[in-house]
Write an enzyme that holds these catalytic residues in place. Structure first.
Site, PDB file in Angstrom:
ATOM      1  N   GLU A  84      47.998  -8.066   6.594  1.00  0.00           N
ATOM      2  CA  GLU A  84      47.037  -8.153   7.692  1.00  0.00           C
ATOM      3  C   GLU A  84      47.729  -8.761   8.911  1.00  0.00           C
ATOM      4  OE1 GLU A  84      44.016 -11.371   7.108  1.00  0.00           O
ATOM      5  OE2 GLU A  84      44.747 -11.337   5.048  1.00  0.00           O
ATOM      6  N   CYS A 116      43.237 -10.339   2.247  1.00  0.00           N
ATOM      7  CA  CYS A 116      44.152 -10.741   1.156  1.00  0.00           C
ATOM      8  C   CYS A 116      44.114  -9.803  -0.038  1.00  0.00           C
ATOM      9  CB  CYS A 116      43.829 -12.160   0.695  1.00  0.00           C
ATOM     10  SG  CYS A 116      43.905 -13.349   2.018  1.00  0.00           S
ATOM     11  N   HIS A 242      43.474 -15.884  -6.335  1.00  0.00           N
ATOM     12  CA  HIS A 242      43.921 -15.876  -4.943  1.00  0.00           C
ATOM     13  C   HIS A 242      43.876 -17.331  -4.456  1.00  0.00           C
ATOM     14  CE1 HIS A 242      44.383 -15.303  -0.756  1.00  0.00           C
ATOM     15  NE2 HIS A 242      43.132 -15.633  -0.480  1.00  0.00           N
ATOM     16  N   LYS A 251      38.424 -24.806  -7.686  1.00  0.00           N
ATOM     17  CA  LYS A 251      36.987 -24.491  -7.564  1.00  0.00           C
ATOM     18  C   LYS A 251      36.662 -23.229  -8.379  1.00  0.00           C
ATOM     19  CE  LYS A 251      36.517 -26.089  -2.732  1.00  0.00           C
ATOM     20  NZ  LYS A 251      35.559 -27.161  -2.655  1.00  0.00           N
TER      21      LYS A 251
END
Ligand code: HMG
Length: 416
Positions: A84, A116, A242, A251
């Site tokens: 990107e 991503c 990721h 998390k």
């Protein structure tokens, strides 16, 4: 029906030469350094030099791959670049890479973009193509994820910046990672969580929405993959995610852990489980920061680099997320001798050979790099150092790249 095994045969990481310590950034931004180090889980971030861009990093990662593994550029039939951070609206980064590496003319080259997720889009497309090779034939693809993660100076995203590229050889000799052939577990939703208008060099983000969207996509894709594969949370030796910042992987792991704990009473502690199954992959992410399209594959490379033989034959679950958003959960098994390729990944030598920047130098390099993005006048840059390939400047609206003599002679040596 017989399913041809496909996946990653070789992997190599390009590590930019410069980095900024997040403690120096915290001090300059007048933020408690614990927020960056513990709250976000980072340590350092790679800072691209003005003569590094998504093209030079992609080419450098690919050159490193051919230098370090016993594979031939002559065998490549497809090059896919996920990014990107493109430098041209039309010309494919894959075309530049193809030229710099003198790959065969009978080759399909193109770029893919979905924030991503693009590296995964490339890997999955290439795998399908490799699986479809005619009987007795073989298809080999070069898939490269290359990006510069850049946010505004002083913004909440700044400590999550990073840069680098990961090159992967995808084939039916998946020595490093054989992909499981289960039906795909995908999730797409049009969401405005992170974006970069074409007139800007740095991204804009709604941080909370992005985290919520990432976790929602993980919940959907993990459940779908569980349904089609019958693999549960505890069936994975390693879980890779990721990594926009290392705490995000925690998390993500925590969400799956808590979901699983509802069903079982005998779970190990969350922290111990995370340290065993995800943390070993995060070392390189803590050093380089967010690689956008390459972050998940930096984790994979980091796991191989860190665990070596201990990771051999182990089952891995991988979660890929691209803002906007598109996500996928998939799985595979590390090769029975994957650890023996450990010294060829480029992470150890790349990180140990870096130069630390002061905060002031970081700002100067950043300013110079951004100025070049919109400058069509010719200027000759001094690349310095031992780079494989450098961006030299712009002449008649064309970007000029120089492949170093060392890389040229290494290429000849590989060919011979
Ligand atoms: P923020 O809002 O400034 O930070 O930015 P915060 O206030 O939420 O604090 C972050 C954490 O630090 C919190 O921990 C705090 O408690 C803790 P949590 O509650 O989350 O566990 N903290 C401290 N800890 C110790 N000592 C202290 C202290 N102070 C606070 N003194 C944000 C955070 C992630 C939003 C920001 O960095 C950002 O916008 N980052 C970019 C966006 C991003 O990475 N999003 C992730 C999901 S989207 C994605 O992954 C896609 C992406 O890679 C792009 C693509 O697809 O191309 C981004």
């Amino acid at each position: 029906m017989f399913e041809r095994a496909v996946g990653i045969e070789a992997i190599h990481v390009h590590v930019p030469k410069h980095f900024l310590d997040l403690r120096a950034l915290a001090s300059a931004n007048d933020v408690d350094e614990a927020k960056y180090l513990e709250g976000l889980g980072g340590r350092r971030m790679a800072v691209p030099a003005p003569h590094e861009d998504s093209v030079t990093m992609a080419a450098s990662a690919a050159m490193g791959l051919f230098e370090h593994y016993d594979v031939s550029p002559e065998d490549i039939g497809m090059v896919i670049v996920g990014s990107e951070s493109e430098v041209d609206g039309s010309k494919a980064t894959a075309a530049w890479v193809h030229g710099m590496l003198h790959l065969p003319t009978r080759c399909r080259t193109f770029d893919v973009k979905h924030a991503c997720y693009s590296g995964t889009a490339g890997l999955r497309l290439a795998s399908t193509w490799c699986r479809a090779a005619s009987p007795g034939g073989t298809n080999k693809a070069l898939v490269i994820a290359t990006d510069i993660a850049r946010y505004e100076v002083g913004s909440p995203g700044e400590p999550t910046q990073g840069a680098g590229a990961v090159a992967m050889l995808v084939s039916d000799t998946p020595r490093l990672l054989a992909l499981d052939p289960y039906p795909e577990a995908l999730f797409t939703e049009d969401v405005m969580d992170f974006w970069r208008p074409t007139y800007r060099s740095s991204a804009l983000v709604d941080g909370k929405t992005s985290i919520d969207s990432y976790l929602k996509a993980l919940a959907h894709t993990f459940a779908e993959h569980e349904r089609v594969s019958r693999l549960g949370f505890r069936d994975y030796d390693y879980l890779l995610f990721h990594v926009p910042f290392p705490k995000m992987a925690f998390k993500a792991f925590r969400m799956l852990y808590e979901r699983d704990a509802i069903w079982r009473g005998d779970a190990p502690s969350l922290d111990a489980d995370f340290e065993r199954r995800t943390a070993p992959a995060l070392e390189a992410n803590r050093e380089l920061g967010n690689l956008y399209s390459g972050s998940l594959y930096l984790s994979l490379a980091g796991l191989l680099n860190n665990r070596g033989a201990r990771a051999e034959s182990k089952r891995v679950g991988l979660f890929s997320y691209g803002s906007g958003c598109c996500a996928e959960f998939f799985s595979g098994r590390l090769g029975p001798q994957a650890g023996s390729w450990r010294g060829r990944i480029g992470i150890g030598s790349g990180i140990s050979g870096r130069t630390e920047l002061t905060y002031r130098q970081y700002l100067e390099i950043r300013k110079a790099g951004e100025a070049l993005l919109n400058d069509s006048s010719y200027r000759l840059l001094d690349p310095g150092g031992d780079r494989r390939v450098s961006f030299m400047g712009i002449r008649r609206h064309q970007r000029i790249y120089e492949v170093s003599e060392v890389s040229k002679s290494r290429r000849k040596a590989v060919k011979a």
